[in-house]
Write an enzyme that holds these catalytic residues in place. Structure first.
Site, PDB file in Angstrom:
ATOM      1  N   LYS A   1       0.853  -1.191   0.000  1.00 34.67           N
ATOM      2  CA  LYS A   1       0.000   0.000   0.000  1.00 34.67           C
ATOM      3  C   LYS A   1       0.889   1.241   0.000  1.00 34.67           C
ATOM      4  O   LYS A   1       1.790   1.378   0.854  1.00 34.67           O
ATOM      5  CB  LYS A   1      -0.873   0.012   1.257  1.00 34.67           C
ATOM      6  CG  LYS A   1      -2.358   0.161   1.013  1.00 34.67           C
ATOM      7  CD  LYS A   1      -3.090   0.234   2.345  1.00 34.67           C
ATOM      8  CE  LYS A   1      -4.566   0.336   2.155  1.00 34.67           C
ATOM      9  NZ  LYS A   1      -5.279   0.463   3.434  1.00 34.67           N
TER      10      LYS A   1
HETATM   11  O1  G3P Z   1      -8.355   1.028   4.303  1.00 38.63           O
HETATM   12  C1  G3P Z   1      -8.420   2.419   4.559  1.00 38.63           C
HETATM   13  C2  G3P Z   1      -9.321   2.661   5.716  1.00 38.63           C
HETATM   14  O2  G3P Z   1      -8.864   1.922   6.832  1.00 38.63           O
HETATM   15  C3  G3P Z   1      -9.417   4.109   6.112  1.00 38.63           C
HETATM   16  O3  G3P Z   1     -10.601   4.247   6.860  1.00 38.63           O
HETATM   17  O4  G3P Z   1     -12.045   5.184   8.616  1.00 38.63           O
HETATM   18  O5  G3P Z   1      -9.576   5.744   8.573  1.00 38.63           O
HETATM   19  O6  G3P Z   1     -11.128   6.680   6.818  1.00 38.63           O
HETATM   20  P1  G3P Z   1     -10.831   5.535   7.766  1.00 38.63           P
END
Ligand code: G3P
Length: 218
Positions: free
Chosen positions: A83
């Site tokens: 990633k």
């Molecule tokens: O995979 C990306 C995800 O974990 C981000 O989520 O809730 O941090 O925007 P968030």
């Protein structure tokens, strides 16, 4: 649409993987920060629990470091996907990693323009963040739709991996618009699983089955 689970929590991954619905796992530095243990050991265990793409995020600013760290992480298991946060250095690193057979998941993508660059660089996955749009009062679903449409009209082999999922509606809307994958936090997967009418129906069926069995035994 394939379902991935978005967490580094091994207990949640093991529980949800037992349902037979998970095709991959995504993690990031924030999710890793929520669990204890050596990250490499966590990645190894995740690869044992789920036979699919396992995203491990590189934290680096320069393309050279991204490639070095990416190659180190990818050596943990064939299913490890690297990633990288969207940007010029990540685009350059993606081409280098792809050249040695390492797949990249371009993350922190918010526009179709970014997604097209990621796809053109050879990223295997692009991760548009829905929820962070919603967090600031904008429409994450509409942004995802533009990305899905733009990549669908292009000849890239990049899968759209909807991320930053905040609720079951995000998952359903991502499927309806043709996203290839949604990566879903355990909390949302549990929400998807349950419905009060299902619970009430199970209770009624069980009670009626018991009543019949009691009559038959008397
Ligand atoms: O995979 C990306 C995800 O974990 C981000 O989520 O809730 O941090 O925007 P968030």
């Amino acid at each position: 649409m394939k379902l991935f689970v978005d967490t580094a929590d091994l207990n949640d991954i093991e529980t949800i993987a037992s349902w037979g619905v998970v095709a991959g796992v995504t993690t990031n530095p924030t999710l890793l920060n929520q669990v204890e243990g050596d990250p490499d050991d966590i990645y190894r265990r995740v690869c044992e629990l789920v036979d699919g793409p396992i995203s491990a995020e590189v934290v680096a600013d320069a393309r050279g470091d991204m490639v070095t760290d990416g190659r180190r992480l990818a050596a943990i298991h064939d299913n490890i996907v690297i990633k990288l946060p969207m940007g010029a250095e990540a685009l350059a690193a993606t081409a280098s990693l792809r050249a040695v057979g390492i797949r990249v998941n371009m993350t922190l993508v918010f526009t179709a323009a970014q997604a097209l660059l990621a796809a053109a660089s050879g990223a295997a996955f692009v991760s548009p963040f829905l929820g962070r749009f919603d967090d600031i009062g904008q429409d994450g679903i509409e942004s995802l739709r533009e990305i899905v449409e733009a990549l669908a009209m292009s000849d890239y082999n990049t899968e759209v991996l909807a991320a930053s999922i905040r609720n079951p509606v995000h998952v359903v809307e991502a499927a309806r618009m043709g996203s290839d994958i949604a990566t879903i936090p355990p909390k949302i997967l549990y929400q998807m699983l349950n419905h009060p009418l299902t619970a009430a129906g199970i209770e009624t069926f069980n009670a009626d089955a018991a009543a019949r069995a009691e009559r038959a035994a008397s």
